[in-house]
Design a protein around this motif. Structure first.
Motif, PDB file in Angstrom:
ATOM      1  N   ALA A  42     -17.116  -1.830 -16.957  1.00  0.00           N
ATOM      2  CA  ALA A  42     -18.433  -2.239 -16.591  1.00  0.00           C
ATOM      3  C   ALA A  42     -18.384  -3.799 -16.301  1.00  0.00           C
ATOM      4  CB  ALA A  42     -19.182  -1.989 -18.016  1.00  0.00           C
ATOM      5  N   PRO A  43     -19.289  -4.255 -15.555  1.00  0.00           N
ATOM      6  CA  PRO A  43     -19.436  -5.538 -15.164  1.00  0.00           C
ATOM      7  C   PRO A  43     -19.849  -6.659 -16.367  1.00  0.00           C
ATOM      8  CG  PRO A  43     -21.447  -4.511 -14.220  1.00  0.00           C
ATOM      9  CD  PRO A  43     -20.485  -3.388 -14.714  1.00  0.00           C
ATOM     10  N   ASN A  64     -31.656  -4.126 -18.442  1.00  0.00           N
ATOM     11  CA  ASN A  64     -31.355  -3.093 -17.561  1.00  0.00           C
ATOM     12  C   ASN A  64     -30.750  -1.852 -18.425  1.00  0.00           C
ATOM     13  OD1 ASN A  64     -31.398  -1.224 -15.028  1.00  0.00           O
ATOM     14  ND2 ASN A  64     -29.280  -1.728 -14.998  1.00  0.00           N
ATOM     15  N   SER A  65     -29.616  -2.195 -19.342  1.00  0.00           N
ATOM     16  CA  SER A  65     -29.087  -1.589 -20.140  1.00  0.00           C
ATOM     17  C   SER A  65     -29.341  -1.071 -21.732  1.00  0.00           C
ATOM     18  CB  SER A  65     -27.657  -1.940 -20.166  1.00  0.00           C
ATOM     19  OG  SER A  65     -26.911  -1.929 -18.861  1.00  0.00           O
ATOM     20  N   LEU A  66     -29.267  -0.083 -21.913  1.00  0.00           N
ATOM     21  CA  LEU A  66     -29.396   0.248 -23.494  1.00  0.00           C
ATOM     22  C   LEU A  66     -28.388  -0.397 -24.326  1.00  0.00           C
ATOM     23  CD1 LEU A  66     -31.234   1.771 -25.620  1.00  0.00           C
ATOM     24  CD2 LEU A  66     -29.584   3.787 -25.358  1.00  0.00           C
ATOM     25  N   LEU A  67     -28.736  -1.253 -25.348  1.00  0.00           N
ATOM     26  CA  LEU A  67     -27.844  -1.781 -26.066  1.00  0.00           C
ATOM     27  C   LEU A  67     -27.918  -1.203 -27.600  1.00  0.00           C
ATOM     28  CD1 LEU A  67     -28.343  -5.547 -25.194  1.00  0.00           C
ATOM     29  CD2 LEU A  67     -27.037  -3.938 -24.177  1.00  0.00           C
ATOM     30  N   HIS A  68     -26.919  -1.162 -28.365  1.00  0.00           N
ATOM     31  CA  HIS A  68     -26.934  -0.913 -29.941  1.00  0.00           C
ATOM     32  C   HIS A  68     -27.766  -2.183 -30.566  1.00  0.00           C
ATOM     33  CE1 HIS A  68     -25.398  -1.442 -33.949  1.00  0.00           C
ATOM     34  NE2 HIS A  68     -24.949   0.029 -33.717  1.00  0.00           N
ATOM     35  N   ALA A  82     -19.306   0.691 -26.276  1.00  0.00           N
ATOM     36  CA  ALA A  82     -20.320  -0.234 -25.640  1.00  0.00           C
ATOM     37  C   ALA A  82     -20.183  -0.391 -23.995  1.00  0.00           C
ATOM     38  CB  ALA A  82     -19.696  -1.618 -25.962  1.00  0.00           C
ATOM     39  N   ALA A  83     -18.928  -0.361 -23.297  1.00  0.00           N
ATOM     40  CA  ALA A  83     -19.033  -0.246 -22.122  1.00  0.00           C
ATOM     41  C   ALA A  83     -19.897   1.093 -21.518  1.00  0.00           C
ATOM     42  CB  ALA A  83     -17.749  -0.503 -21.470  1.00  0.00           C
ATOM     43  N   ASP A  84     -19.488   2.045 -22.183  1.00  0.00           N
ATOM     44  CA  ASP A  84     -20.113   3.470 -21.785  1.00  0.00           C
ATOM     45  C   ASP A  84     -21.572   3.409 -21.892  1.00  0.00           C
ATOM     46  OD1 ASP A  84     -17.419   4.310 -20.747  1.00  0.00           O
ATOM     47  OD2 ASP A  84     -17.126   5.560 -22.339  1.00  0.00           O
ATOM     48  N   LEU A  85     -21.940   2.725 -23.015  1.00  0.00           N
ATOM     49  CA  LEU A  85     -23.525   2.902 -23.481  1.00  0.00           C
ATOM     50  C   LEU A  85     -24.148   2.058 -22.243  1.00  0.00           C
ATOM     51  CD1 LEU A  85     -25.837   3.378 -25.394  1.00  0.00           C
ATOM     52  CD2 LEU A  85     -24.976   1.217 -26.477  1.00  0.00           C
ATOM     53  N   HIS A  86     -23.563   1.054 -21.980  1.00  0.00           N
ATOM     54  CA  HIS A  86     -24.409   0.045 -21.166  1.00  0.00           C
ATOM     55  C   HIS A  86     -24.318   0.557 -19.705  1.00  0.00           C
ATOM     56  CE1 HIS A  86     -23.017  -3.325 -24.093  1.00  0.00           C
ATOM     57  NE2 HIS A  86     -23.867  -2.786 -24.631  1.00  0.00           N
ATOM     58  N   SER A  87     -23.373   1.491 -19.499  1.00  0.00           N
ATOM     59  CA  SER A  87     -23.169   1.852 -18.004  1.00  0.00           C
ATOM     60  C   SER A  87     -23.710   3.437 -17.806  1.00  0.00           C
ATOM     61  CB  SER A  87     -21.652   2.229 -17.634  1.00  0.00           C
ATOM     62  OG  SER A  87     -21.061   0.850 -17.517  1.00  0.00           O
ATOM     63  N   ASP A  88     -24.173   4.091 -18.883  1.00  0.00           N
ATOM     64  CA  ASP A  88     -24.302   5.406 -18.905  1.00  0.00           C
ATOM     65  C   ASP A  88     -26.210   5.441 -19.108  1.00  0.00           C
ATOM     66  OD1 ASP A  88     -22.222   6.666 -18.382  1.00  0.00           O
ATOM     67  OD2 ASP A  88     -21.922   7.114 -20.387  1.00  0.00           O
ATOM     68  N   LEU A  89     -26.314   4.532 -19.709  1.00  0.00           N
ATOM     69  CA  LEU A  89     -27.988   4.622 -20.365  1.00  0.00           C
ATOM     70  C   LEU A  89     -28.823   3.216 -19.461  1.00  0.00           C
ATOM     71  CD1 LEU A  89     -27.520   5.930 -23.523  1.00  0.00           C
ATOM     72  CD2 LEU A  89     -29.161   6.692 -22.055  1.00  0.00           C
ATOM     73  N   THR A  90     -29.015   3.364 -18.406  1.00  0.00           N
ATOM     74  CA  THR A  90     -29.494   2.250 -17.537  1.00  0.00           C
ATOM     75  C   THR A  90     -31.010   2.630 -17.280  1.00  0.00           C
ATOM     76  OG1 THR A  90     -28.862   2.919 -15.461  1.00  0.00           O
ATOM     77  CG2 THR A  90     -27.440   1.540 -16.876  1.00  0.00           C
ATOM     78  N   ARG A  91     -31.718   1.392 -16.731  1.00  0.00           N
ATOM     79  CA  ARG A  91     -33.256   1.778 -16.389  1.00  0.00           C
ATOM     80  C   ARG A  91     -33.375   2.880 -15.367  1.00  0.00           C
ATOM     81  NH1 ARG A  91     -36.594  -2.047 -19.212  1.00  0.00           N
ATOM     82  NH2 ARG A  91     -38.287  -1.111 -18.041  1.00  0.00           N
TER      83      ARG A  91
END
Length: 343
Positions: free
Chosen positions: A284-285, A220-224, A142-151
């Motif tokens: 991630a924050p 800002n972040s891609l979420l599952h 989840a943390a990597d998803l939210h950090s890697d795939l951002t707007r």
């Protein structure tokens, strides 16, 4: 809608359909079909042939488990976009099934078969505790998803508005309707009486409405989008993540809020909850106040709403979880900024 092929659990019709999509190899024949798990949203089959096995998944205009509930038929295509997004990030891609093909006309996904795994809904059983290494993998994804795939890193958008509106209704509206057709006492005697004061508390409902508006904003972040034990698969090759059909660009606090809510409802030790937050914040924050608000509303939704879980916690424990969630939500002071939320 009339031209859409509605797949059925019939070997001959499935083989004919797969052949029409060129998804079968030369001299490949379907030998068996089976339902791979207790999915809620879609028609899903494991297809076995004389050469291999794979998964096909079709989204309908309703929820497969609850045919009376309408749902966006295009949701499979949103899920396909999620797989496309993560395909450029090996750490994320390796933890999900490979997307092998998409039938856009009939809303069907052709997916890698991850084998005879089991999802993590067994956590709701008494005495089942998530291991540290499992928790770490789940939270790290989840943390990597939210950090890697951002707007900032992609110009592609994934609003998935219809799925968000469906989820919004069941998270932020349906549980608080005085007459919603759900007999909570049939789920657990005494639950209906516990629910009534919350359904009539206007301040609570007003704060939940604010959170609902925030959920509907783009973030800002891609979420599952549905990150709970039913989307975590225990496979022979480790933990895999499945079913991202509710995906969208939003706030990570919603995602982690949902995850923490389910760990609480699965009666996980407090140290597991603490570790989950710590594991996430190491990568991630996280606004913990907002996360706690989303945790609270997910607990309300799952205990008092339509999408019930196989919970084994007693009535008193549910009552306590609702009371704790009420305190979080009733003291909510943050004003919602109705502009787009970016970081």
């Amino acid at each position: 809608m009339n031209n859409i092929i509605h797949l059925t659990a019939n070997i001959k019709t499935i083989e004919k359909y797969l052949d029409s999509q060129s998804w079968l190899k030369t001299d490949e024949k379907v030998t068996a079909i089976e339902v791979p798990g207790d999915g809620n949203m879609n028609f899903t089959l494991r297809v076995k042939t004389n050469k291999r096995s794979f998964i096909i998944k079709q989204s309908r205009e309703y929820v497969e488990k609850y045919p009376q509930v309408e749902a966006p038929i295009e949701r499979a295509l949103g899920e396909a976009k999620f797989y496309e997004f993560i395909s450029h990030y090996s750490s994320l891609k390796n933890q999900m099934p490979n997307l092998l093909g998409v039938d856009n006309q009939n809303y069907v996904l052709y997916l890698e078969d991850l084998g005879n795994g089991t999802d993590y809904t067994f956590l709701y059983e008494k005495g089942r505790v998530l291991k540290d290494e499992e928790l770490s993998k789940i939270i790290t994804f989840a943390a990597d998803l939210h950090s890697d795939l951002t707007r900032q890193k992609t110009e592609i958008t994934l609003p998935n508005c219809q799925m968000r509106e469906l989820n919004h209704k069941h998270i932020f509206i349906y549980p608080y309707l005085k007459e919603n057709g759900l007999d909570l006492d049939a789920i657990l005697p005494g639950l209906q009486g516990i629910a009534e004061p919350y359904k009539t508390n206007e301040r609570l409902k007003g704060n939940i409405e604010k959170l609902g508006k925030r959920y509907l904003q783009d973030g800002n972040s891609l979420l599952h989008g549905d990150y709970f034990p039913g989307s975590w698969l225990k496979s022979k090759n480790g933990i895999k993540i499945i079913d991202p059909e509710f995906c969208f660009f939003g706030e990570p606090e919603f995602e982690i809020g949902v995850t923490i809510a389910h760990l609480k409802m699965a009666n996980q030790p407090e140290e597991i909850i603490t570790k989950a937050i710590r594991f996430y914040k190491e990568r991630a924050p996280l606004n913990e106040e907002l996360q706690q608000q989303f945790t609270a509303v997910e607990i309300f939704r799952r205990i008092l709403g339509l999408a019930q879980l196989p919970l084994t916690i007693a009535l008193e424990k549910r009552k306590n979880l609702l009371a704790e969630s009420f305190e979080v939500l009733i003291t909510m002071e943050n004003e919602i900024n109705h502009s787009v939320v970016y970081r």
